[in-house]
Design a protein around this motif. Structure first.
Motif, PDB file in Angstrom:
ATOM      1  N   ALA A 146       0.833  -1.204   0.000  1.00  0.00           N
ATOM      2  CA  ALA A 146       0.000   0.000   0.000  1.00  0.00           C
ATOM      3  C   ALA A 146       0.868   1.255   0.000  1.00  0.00           C
ATOM      4  N   GLN A 147       1.923   1.244   0.800  1.00  0.00           N
ATOM      5  CA  GLN A 147       2.810   2.402   0.850  1.00  0.00           C
ATOM      6  C   GLN A 147       3.483   2.626  -0.503  1.00  0.00           C
ATOM      7  N   ALA A 148       3.912   1.563  -1.136  1.00  0.00           N
ATOM      8  CA  ALA A 148       4.550   1.687  -2.458  1.00  0.00           C
ATOM      9  C   ALA A 148       3.589   2.287  -3.484  1.00  0.00           C
ATOM     10  N   LYS A 149       2.330   1.879  -3.419  1.00  0.00           N
ATOM     11  CA  LYS A 149       1.327   2.423  -4.359  1.00  0.00           C
ATOM     12  C   LYS A 149       1.134   3.921  -4.129  1.00  0.00           C
ATOM     13  N   ILE A 150       1.059   4.325  -2.865  1.00  0.00           N
ATOM     14  CA  ILE A 150       0.864   5.746  -2.554  1.00  0.00           C
ATOM     15  C   ILE A 150       2.115   6.550  -2.911  1.00  0.00           C
ATOM     16  N   TYR A 151       3.285   5.975  -2.670  1.00  0.00           N
ATOM     17  CA  TYR A 151       4.534   6.635  -3.051  1.00  0.00           C
ATOM     18  C   TYR A 151       4.532   6.894  -4.562  1.00  0.00           C
ATOM     19  N   THR A 152       4.189   5.874  -5.335  1.00  0.00           N
ATOM     20  CA  THR A 152       4.161   6.006  -6.789  1.00  0.00           C
ATOM     21  C   THR A 152       3.134   7.044  -7.226  1.00  0.00           C
ATOM     22  N   LEU A 153       1.981   7.041  -6.586  1.00  0.00           N
ATOM     23  CA  LEU A 153       0.944   8.033  -6.892  1.00  0.00           C
ATOM     24  C   LEU A 153       1.481   9.447  -6.663  1.00  0.00           C
ATOM     25  N   MET A 154       2.116   9.657  -5.524  1.00  0.00           N
ATOM     26  CA  MET A 154       2.660  10.994  -5.234  1.00  0.00           C
ATOM     27  C   MET A 154       3.782  11.350  -6.201  1.00  0.00           C
ATOM     28  N   GLU A 155       4.649  10.383  -6.489  1.00  0.00           N
ATOM     29  CA  GLU A 155       5.782  10.630  -7.374  1.00  0.00           C
ATOM     30  C   GLU A 155       5.327  10.978  -8.790  1.00  0.00           C
ATOM     31  N   LYS A 156       4.323  10.281  -9.285  1.00  0.00           N
ATOM     32  CA  LYS A 156       3.877  10.470 -10.671  1.00  0.00           C
ATOM     33  C   LYS A 156       2.848  11.588 -10.831  1.00  0.00           C
ATOM     34  N   ASP A 157       2.118  11.906  -9.753  1.00  0.00           N
ATOM     35  CA  ASP A 157       1.025  12.868  -9.866  1.00  0.00           C
ATOM     36  C   ASP A 157       1.285  14.149  -9.066  1.00  0.00           C
ATOM     37  N   CYS A 158       1.441  14.032  -7.770  1.00  0.00           N
ATOM     38  CA  CYS A 158       1.570  15.205  -6.892  1.00  0.00           C
ATOM     39  C   CYS A 158       2.912  15.916  -7.049  1.00  0.00           C
ATOM     40  N   TYR A 159       3.981  15.156  -7.108  1.00  0.00           N
ATOM     41  CA  TYR A 159       5.329  15.725  -7.204  1.00  0.00           C
ATOM     42  C   TYR A 159       5.492  16.611  -8.451  1.00  0.00           C
ATOM     43  N   PRO A 160       5.081  16.168  -9.648  1.00  0.00           N
ATOM     44  CA  PRO A 160       5.203  17.063 -10.806  1.00  0.00           C
ATOM     45  C   PRO A 160       4.377  18.349 -10.646  1.00  0.00           C
ATOM     46  N   ARG A 161       3.211  18.243 -10.018  1.00  0.00           N
ATOM     47  CA  ARG A 161       2.406  19.447  -9.783  1.00  0.00           C
ATOM     48  C   ARG A 161       3.091  20.364  -8.769  1.00  0.00           C
ATOM     49  N   PHE A 162       3.714  19.785  -7.765  1.00  0.00           N
ATOM     50  CA  PHE A 162       4.470  20.587  -6.791  1.00  0.00           C
ATOM     51  C   PHE A 162       5.581  21.353  -7.500  1.00  0.00           C
ATOM     52  N   LEU A 163       6.302  20.680  -8.399  1.00  0.00           N
ATOM     53  CA  LEU A 163       7.402  21.326  -9.113  1.00  0.00           C
ATOM     54  C   LEU A 163       6.916  22.453 -10.032  1.00  0.00           C
ATOM     55  N   LYS A 164       5.651  22.418 -10.406  1.00  0.00           N
ATOM     56  CA  LYS A 164       5.064  23.470 -11.247  1.00  0.00           C
ATOM     57  C   LYS A 164       4.333  24.528 -10.425  1.00  0.00           C
ATOM     58  N   SER A 165       4.249  24.324  -9.116  1.00  0.00           N
ATOM     59  CA  SER A 165       3.510  25.258  -8.263  1.00  0.00           C
ATOM     60  C   SER A 165       4.215  26.604  -8.195  1.00  0.00           C
ATOM     61  N   SER A 166       3.440  27.646  -7.997  1.00  0.00           N
ATOM     62  CA  SER A 166       4.017  28.989  -7.948  1.00  0.00           C
ATOM     63  C   SER A 166       4.990  29.142  -6.785  1.00  0.00           C
ATOM     64  N   THR A 167       4.708  28.525  -5.658  1.00  0.00           N
ATOM     65  CA  THR A 167       5.603  28.625  -4.503  1.00  0.00           C
ATOM     66  C   THR A 167       6.964  28.015  -4.821  1.00  0.00           C
ATOM     67  N   TYR A 168       6.953  26.809  -5.391  1.00  0.00           N
ATOM     68  CA  TYR A 168       8.224  26.160  -5.712  1.00  0.00           C
ATOM     69  C   TYR A 168       8.974  26.934  -6.803  1.00  0.00           C
ATOM     70  N   LEU A 169       8.276  27.358  -7.837  1.00  0.00           N
ATOM     71  CA  LEU A 169       8.927  28.086  -8.928  1.00  0.00           C
ATOM     72  C   LEU A 169       9.531  29.397  -8.437  1.00  0.00           C
ATOM     73  N   GLU A 170       8.833  30.069  -7.525  1.00  0.00           N
ATOM     74  CA  GLU A 170       9.365  31.313  -6.961  1.00  0.00           C
ATOM     75  C   GLU A 170      10.635  31.033  -6.146  1.00  0.00           C
ATOM     76  N   MET A 171      10.633  29.951  -5.401  1.00  0.00           N
ATOM     77  CA  MET A 171      11.818  29.590  -4.609  1.00  0.00           C
ATOM     78  C   MET A 171      13.006  29.286  -5.503  1.00  0.00           C
ATOM     79  N   THR A 172      12.781  28.555  -6.571  1.00  0.00           N
ATOM     80  CA  THR A 172      13.903  28.218  -7.457  1.00  0.00           C
ATOM     81  C   THR A 172      14.437  29.444  -8.183  1.00  0.00           C
ATOM     82  N   ARG A 173      13.545  30.346  -8.559  1.00  0.00           N
ATOM     83  CA  ARG A 173      14.008  31.588  -9.204  1.00  0.00           C
ATOM     84  C   ARG A 173      14.916  32.373  -8.255  1.00  0.00           C
ATOM     85  N   LYS A 174      14.500  32.463  -6.995  1.00  0.00           N
ATOM     86  CA  LYS A 174      15.291  33.189  -6.007  1.00  0.00           C
ATOM     87  C   LYS A 174      16.600  32.468  -5.703  1.00  0.00           C
TER      88      LYS A 174
END
Length: 178
Positions: A146-174
């Motif tokens: 179950a943990q592996a499935k949730i890890y994969t879900l976050m890695e494939k779905d949530c993580y890419p959205r996090f990397l595109k989020s305005s907060t993360y993009l602003e941090m990387t620019r700075k």
């Protein structure tokens, strides 16, 4: 049930606010490490290049205390904080004493997997059934699938959205300017 930011531990919210404030002040600072006091009066050392490393892999994000805190805050904003909460509960479960395994396993199952679980994670029927069966004789690895499935879900779905989020993009620019 939507709990929003109230469901995050207060220390995580405070750290997320600290990090946002620290990165916000990067434009005014010339050094590459910033220090701020956390609630427990220990020092939070933050390398301005840290957010750039989070993009290298999901594992690097999760292994960073600052990255994990910001990712968790991001998931709260997306109403999917239960995923990281379940993942972390499973990590903690692995270090549980044998005498407490059954009680802790039941608690995790009831909170995240069972029918009408208050923080139900998105698992297929087969994974839920296997996990329930594993609870009959609980051991440190009974949530691994179950943990592996949730890890994969976050890695494939949530993580890419996090990397595109305005907060993360602003941090990387700075960080790149820093």
């Amino acid at each position: 049930m939507c709990r929003g930011l109230d469901s995050l531990p207060i220390t995580c919210l405070e750290r997320a606010k600290e990090l946002k404030a620290l990165f916000g002040s990067l434009l005014q600072k010339s050094d590459h490490s910033i220090t701020a006091a956390s609630k427990k009066n220990d020092k939070l050392k933050l390398n301005v290049n840290e957010p750039l490393k989070w993009k290298e892999s999901f594992e690097k994000l999760l292994s960073s205390q600052n990255g994990l805190c910001l990712f968790r805050a991001f998931l709260v904003s997306e109403f999917s904080e239960e995923n990281i909460a379940f993942y972390l509960a499973c990590e903690d479960f692995r270090s549980t004493k044998t005498s407490k395994l059954a009680a802790k396993a039941t608690k995790i199952y009831d909170e995240f997997i069972g029918c009408d679980a208050p923080r139900e994670v998105n698992l297929d029927h087969l994974t839920k059934a296997i996990t329930k069966e594993n609870l009959e004789e609980p051991n440190q690895s009974c949530f691994d699938l179950a943990q592996a499935k949730i890890y994969t879900l976050m890695e494939k779905d949530c993580y890419p959205r996090f990397l595109k989020s305005s907060t993360y993009l602003e941090m990387t620019r700075k960080a790149k300017r820093g």
